[in-house]
Design a protein around this motif. Structure first.
Motif, PDB file in Angstrom:
ATOM      1  N   HIS A  30     -53.072   3.183  -4.693  1.00  0.00           N
ATOM      2  CA  HIS A  30     -52.235   2.998  -5.870  1.00  0.00           C
ATOM      3  C   HIS A  30     -51.635   4.278  -6.450  1.00  0.00           C
ATOM      4  O   HIS A  30     -50.895   4.222  -7.427  1.00  0.00           O
ATOM      5  CB  HIS A  30     -53.037   2.271  -6.960  1.00  0.00           C
ATOM      6  CG  HIS A  30     -53.453   0.897  -6.554  1.00  0.00           C
ATOM      7  ND1 HIS A  30     -54.747   0.587  -6.182  1.00  0.00           N
ATOM      8  CD2 HIS A  30     -52.734  -0.246  -6.404  1.00  0.00           C
ATOM      9  CE1 HIS A  30     -54.805  -0.694  -5.854  1.00  0.00           C
ATOM     10  NE2 HIS A  30     -53.611  -1.214  -5.971  1.00  0.00           N
ATOM     11  N   CYS A  31     -51.944   5.428  -5.835  1.00  0.00           N
ATOM     12  CA  CYS A  31     -51.288   6.662  -6.263  1.00  0.00           C
ATOM     13  C   CYS A  31     -49.786   6.552  -5.975  1.00  0.00           C
ATOM     14  O   CYS A  31     -49.374   6.056  -4.932  1.00  0.00           O
ATOM     15  CB  CYS A  31     -51.880   7.852  -5.514  1.00  0.00           C
ATOM     16  SG  CYS A  31     -51.050   9.422  -5.881  1.00  0.00           S
ATOM     17  N   ILE A  32     -48.974   7.028  -6.919  1.00  0.00           N
ATOM     18  CA  ILE A  32     -47.526   6.871  -6.776  1.00  0.00           C
ATOM     19  C   ILE A  32     -46.881   8.021  -5.994  1.00  0.00           C
ATOM     20  O   ILE A  32     -45.680   7.999  -5.740  1.00  0.00           O
ATOM     21  CB  ILE A  32     -46.837   6.756  -8.154  1.00  0.00           C
ATOM     22  CG1 ILE A  32     -47.052   8.022  -8.985  1.00  0.00           C
ATOM     23  CG2 ILE A  32     -47.355   5.527  -8.896  1.00  0.00           C
ATOM     24  CD1 ILE A  32     -46.281   8.021 -10.302  1.00  0.00           C
ATOM     25  N   PHE A  33     -47.688   9.022  -5.594  1.00  0.00           N
ATOM     26  CA  PHE A  33     -47.134  10.175  -4.892  1.00  0.00           C
ATOM     27  C   PHE A  33     -47.423  10.070  -3.396  1.00  0.00           C
ATOM     28  O   PHE A  33     -48.530  10.375  -2.931  1.00  0.00           O
ATOM     29  CB  PHE A  33     -47.721  11.476  -5.456  1.00  0.00           C
ATOM     30  CG  PHE A  33     -47.271  11.763  -6.853  1.00  0.00           C
ATOM     31  CD1 PHE A  33     -45.993  12.224  -7.118  1.00  0.00           C
ATOM     32  CD2 PHE A  33     -48.127  11.536  -7.926  1.00  0.00           C
ATOM     33  CE1 PHE A  33     -45.568  12.472  -8.416  1.00  0.00           C
ATOM     34  CE2 PHE A  33     -47.721  11.781  -9.219  1.00  0.00           C
ATOM     35  CZ  PHE A  33     -46.434  12.243  -9.473  1.00  0.00           C
TER      36      PHE A  33
ATOM     37  N   MET B 282     -58.951 -14.425  -5.941  1.00  0.00           N
ATOM     38  CA  MET B 282     -59.161 -13.742  -7.212  1.00  0.00           C
ATOM     39  C   MET B 282     -57.913 -12.923  -7.540  1.00  0.00           C
ATOM     40  O   MET B 282     -57.160 -12.553  -6.639  1.00  0.00           O
ATOM     41  CB  MET B 282     -60.383 -12.824  -7.120  1.00  0.00           C
ATOM     42  CG  MET B 282     -61.706 -13.561  -7.049  1.00  0.00           C
ATOM     43  SD  MET B 282     -63.139 -12.468  -6.882  1.00  0.00           S
ATOM     44  CE  MET B 282     -63.157 -12.223  -5.088  1.00  0.00           C
ATOM     45  N   PRO B 283     -57.678 -12.623  -8.821  1.00  0.00           N
ATOM     46  CA  PRO B 283     -56.497 -11.817  -9.159  1.00  0.00           C
ATOM     47  C   PRO B 283     -56.466 -10.480  -8.416  1.00  0.00           C
ATOM     48  O   PRO B 283     -55.412 -10.036  -7.965  1.00  0.00           O
ATOM     49  CB  PRO B 283     -56.644 -11.616 -10.671  1.00  0.00           C
ATOM     50  CG  PRO B 283     -57.405 -12.817 -11.137  1.00  0.00           C
ATOM     51  CD  PRO B 283     -58.370 -13.116 -10.026  1.00  0.00           C
ATOM     52  N   ARG B 284     -57.630  -9.839  -8.290  1.00  0.00           N
ATOM     53  CA  ARG B 284     -57.699  -8.590  -7.541  1.00  0.00           C
ATOM     54  C   ARG B 284     -58.155  -8.923  -6.121  1.00  0.00           C
ATOM     55  O   ARG B 284     -59.343  -9.184  -5.881  1.00  0.00           O
ATOM     56  CB  ARG B 284     -58.665  -7.608  -8.211  1.00  0.00           C
ATOM     57  CG  ARG B 284     -58.115  -7.027  -9.509  1.00  0.00           C
ATOM     58  CD  ARG B 284     -59.117  -6.168 -10.231  1.00  0.00           C
ATOM     59  NE  ARG B 284     -60.177  -6.968 -10.856  1.00  0.00           N
ATOM     60  CZ  ARG B 284     -61.024  -6.513 -11.769  1.00  0.00           C
ATOM     61  NH1 ARG B 284     -60.936  -5.256 -12.167  1.00  0.00           N
ATOM     62  NH2 ARG B 284     -61.944  -7.291 -12.297  1.00  0.00           N
ATOM     63  N   ASN B 285     -57.209  -8.928  -5.195  1.00  0.00           N
ATOM     64  CA  ASN B 285     -57.533  -9.287  -3.815  1.00  0.00           C
ATOM     65  C   ASN B 285     -56.779  -8.391  -2.848  1.00  0.00           C
ATOM     66  O   ASN B 285     -55.872  -7.665  -3.225  1.00  0.00           O
ATOM     67  CB  ASN B 285     -57.221 -10.765  -3.556  1.00  0.00           C
ATOM     68  CG  ASN B 285     -55.754 -11.084  -3.676  1.00  0.00           C
ATOM     69  OD1 ASN B 285     -54.948 -10.764  -2.806  1.00  0.00           O
ATOM     70  ND2 ASN B 285     -55.369 -11.720  -4.788  1.00  0.00           N
TER      71      ASN B 285
ATOM     72  N   SER C 225     -55.903  -4.538 -15.082  1.00  0.00           N
ATOM     73  CA  SER C 225     -57.342  -4.315 -15.170  1.00  0.00           C
ATOM     74  C   SER C 225     -57.628  -2.940 -14.564  1.00  0.00           C
ATOM     75  O   SER C 225     -56.737  -2.115 -14.440  1.00  0.00           O
ATOM     76  CB  SER C 225     -58.098  -5.430 -14.443  1.00  0.00           C
ATOM     77  OG  SER C 225     -57.595  -5.594 -13.126  1.00  0.00           O
ATOM     78  N   PHE C 226     -58.865  -2.703 -14.157  1.00  0.00           N
ATOM     79  CA  PHE C 226     -59.222  -1.436 -13.520  1.00  0.00           C
ATOM     80  C   PHE C 226     -59.876  -1.718 -12.165  1.00  0.00           C
ATOM     81  O   PHE C 226     -60.568  -2.713 -11.997  1.00  0.00           O
ATOM     82  CB  PHE C 226     -60.187  -0.634 -14.402  1.00  0.00           C
ATOM     83  CG  PHE C 226     -59.615  -0.267 -15.739  1.00  0.00           C
ATOM     84  CD1 PHE C 226     -58.644   0.707 -15.848  1.00  0.00           C
ATOM     85  CD2 PHE C 226     -60.043  -0.911 -16.887  1.00  0.00           C
ATOM     86  CE1 PHE C 226     -58.109   1.049 -17.072  1.00  0.00           C
ATOM     87  CE2 PHE C 226     -59.515  -0.591 -18.124  1.00  0.00           C
ATOM     88  CZ  PHE C 226     -58.539   0.391 -18.222  1.00  0.00           C
ATOM     89  N   THR C 227     -59.666  -0.808 -11.210  1.00  0.00           N
ATOM     90  CA  THR C 227     -60.249  -0.997  -9.885  1.00  0.00           C
ATOM     91  C   THR C 227     -61.122   0.175  -9.451  1.00  0.00           C
ATOM     92  O   THR C 227     -61.611   0.182  -8.332  1.00  0.00           O
ATOM     93  CB  THR C 227     -59.142  -1.197  -8.826  1.00  0.00           C
ATOM     94  OG1 THR C 227     -58.191  -0.135  -8.936  1.00  0.00           O
ATOM     95  CG2 THR C 227     -58.458  -2.537  -9.002  1.00  0.00           C
ATOM     96  N   CYS C 228     -61.340   1.163 -10.302  1.00  0.00           N
ATOM     97  CA  CYS C 228     -62.186   2.299  -9.962  1.00  0.00           C
ATOM     98  C   CYS C 228     -63.607   2.012 -10.433  1.00  0.00           C
ATOM     99  O   CYS C 228     -63.852   1.903 -11.649  1.00  0.00           O
ATOM    100  CB  CYS C 228     -61.665   3.577 -10.613  1.00  0.00           C
ATOM    101  SG  CYS C 228     -62.770   5.008 -10.376  1.00  0.00           S
TER     102      CYS C 228
ATOM    103  N   SER D 190     -52.187  -3.347  -8.712  1.00  0.00           N
ATOM    104  CA  SER D 190     -50.721  -3.381  -8.684  1.00  0.00           C
ATOM    105  C   SER D 190     -50.103  -3.991  -9.931  1.00  0.00           C
ATOM    106  O   SER D 190     -48.977  -3.636 -10.312  1.00  0.00           O
ATOM    107  CB  SER D 190     -50.244  -4.157  -7.445  1.00  0.00           C
ATOM    108  OG  SER D 190     -50.659  -3.510  -6.268  1.00  0.00           O
ATOM    109  N   ASP D 191     -50.816  -4.937 -10.573  1.00  0.00           N
ATOM    110  CA  ASP D 191     -50.243  -5.557 -11.766  1.00  0.00           C
ATOM    111  C   ASP D 191     -50.625  -4.829 -13.053  1.00  0.00           C
ATOM    112  O   ASP D 191     -50.244  -5.261 -14.147  1.00  0.00           O
ATOM    113  CB  ASP D 191     -50.660  -7.028 -11.860  1.00  0.00           C
ATOM    114  CG  ASP D 191     -52.165  -7.214 -12.049  1.00  0.00           C
ATOM    115  OD1 ASP D 191     -52.905  -6.201 -12.131  1.00  0.00           O
ATOM    116  OD2 ASP D 191     -52.607  -8.375 -12.120  1.00  0.00           O
TER     117      ASP D 191
END
Length: 389
Positions: free
Chosen positions: A77-80, A306-309, A24-27, A20-21
């Motif tokens: 996280h897809c915007i559609f 963690m930042p990604r939570n 970084s990457f989450t894939c 969301s921020d």
């Protein structure tokens, strides 16, 4: 191909591989390979080109399709909004097309063959499926038992997974839960077979389990793994597999005392811990708070994030069958390696999760990153068992 109609709607904005921020990457596949073709957007375009004949099947395309860890971050996280919920199912459908054609990477072929031939990916006899519980006195499930404890493949046959299964079973015994296991009658939940596109094998495994559950008179199931929880809760009802299904953390959250004075301090000093959200508990089933509520009851623990939570959590890379096929789990740039670095940077001494696959993946990453002196990986049930003495 199912969901083919959504492929042209992606224009590769790239939000699907970011948290969301956008920091970084989450894939997991993109983190390992760093080619856009391994990102969700690139995979969408390649799938469309493949179906139209512009791209031919080869080893690289197979690797791209089957490296998807089905973590669900792209859906989150897809915007559609109009088609985002179908993205992951489209990727699984593309794998299914390759499975039907018999063109899959050798590790995927071998994993699926082992499941078909042995009802587990370890090629171990079904007679040994309950051996993990031999020293605990865990009883077989009967009609008088309240809860079936479903252990699954990793808990039944993986060395670390068996330790976690014993930890959870010991807690259930200590807390007075009426539970039993099916032992040799238990089969693979099939969740990862479906994630790899082997729909027919998944249906076979699901129907076999449903029959075993119904013959035993099972009504309530508590699972060790989030993968089994996801399959039983969300997919088995398609074949009349209607059961009350909970992950073991749900049961602990109900019956564990809230008063910290009732627990035994595990150490003389406060330990800082951080929680890793398993994808099949978190994003797939929106279960973010239960495990954290349990941690917050334990004495001498300071919980940090963690930042990604939560919905932004970084997958360990073991989902989608990758725990067994190893398409995104090895090498220096894995999501598990990035995850343990992120955990260590919080100052946490303990990285906690509630999934046997995540536990193994993260423990291996700690060793690979030489973080043993800074960070310990624990499964949630083990911390609870310590606190209960």
């Amino acid at each position: 191909m199912e969901h083919e109609e959504i492929l042209h709607r992606c224009f590769r904005c790239g939000f699907c591989k970011l948290p969301s921020d956008y920091g970084s990457f989450t894939c997991p596949a993109y983190l390992k390979y760093r080619f856009e073709s391994f990102s969700p957007g690139g995979r969408m375009w390649l799938t469309r080109a493949w179906l139209s004949g512009q791209v031919q099947t080869d080893a690289r395309l197979q690797e791209i399709f089957f490296s998807c860890a089905t973590c669900g971050s792209c859906v989150e996280h897809c915007i559609f909004d109009k088609f985002r919920e179908s993205i992951l199912e489209a990727f699984i459908a593309a794998k299914a097309e390759m499975v039907d054609q018999g063109t899959v990477p050798p590790p995927v072929r071998d994993y699926l063959t082992r499941l078909l031939d042995h009802n587990n990916p370890y090629k171990i006899s079904q007679k040994k499926r309950g051996d993990w519980a031999a020293e605990l006195g865990v009883k077989p499930y009967t009609a008088d038992t309240e809860v079936l404890f479903y252990v699954g493949d990793v808990g039944s046959f993986d060395h670390r997974g068996m330790e976690i299964a014993r930890s959870v079973a010991g807690l259930l015994q200590k807390l007075g839960v009426s539970f039993g296991i099916l032992g040799p009658a238990e089969g693979s939940d099939g969740n990862d077979a479906r994630a790899l596109g082997e729909f027919a094998l998944f249906e076979h495994l699901a129907k076999r389990n449903i029959e075993a559950f119904q013959q035993a008179g099972v009504e309530k199931i508590v699972t060790l793994s989030p993968h089994g929880y996801n399959a039983f809760k969300n997919i088995y009802p398609q074949w009349s597999g209607h059961f009350s299904v909970r992950h073991y953390t749900h049961l602990l959250a109900e019956i564990l005392p809230a008063d910290k004075r009732l627990y035994k301090a595990a150490s003389r000093s406060v330990r800082r811990v951080t929680f890793h959200d398993p994808c099949y508990l978190g994003r797939h089933n929106k279960e973010f708070d239960t495990a954290r509520s349990i941690l917050d009851r334990l004495p001498d623990i300071e919980r940090v994030e963690m930042p990604r939570n939560r919905a932004d959590s970084l997958c360990c890379g073991g989902g989608g069958g990758n725990f067994f096929t190893d398409l995104v789990c090895s090498g220096p740039d894995t999501s598990a390696a990035a995850r343990v670095e992120e955990a260590a940077d919080t100052g946490a001494q303990v990285l906690v999760t509630a999934c046997p696959i995540c536990t193994v993946m993260l423990e291996d990453a700690v060793k690979a990153r030489n973080l043993e002196q800074r960070l310990e990986v624990r499964e949630l049930s083990e911390l609870v068992a310590e606190a209960l003495g």
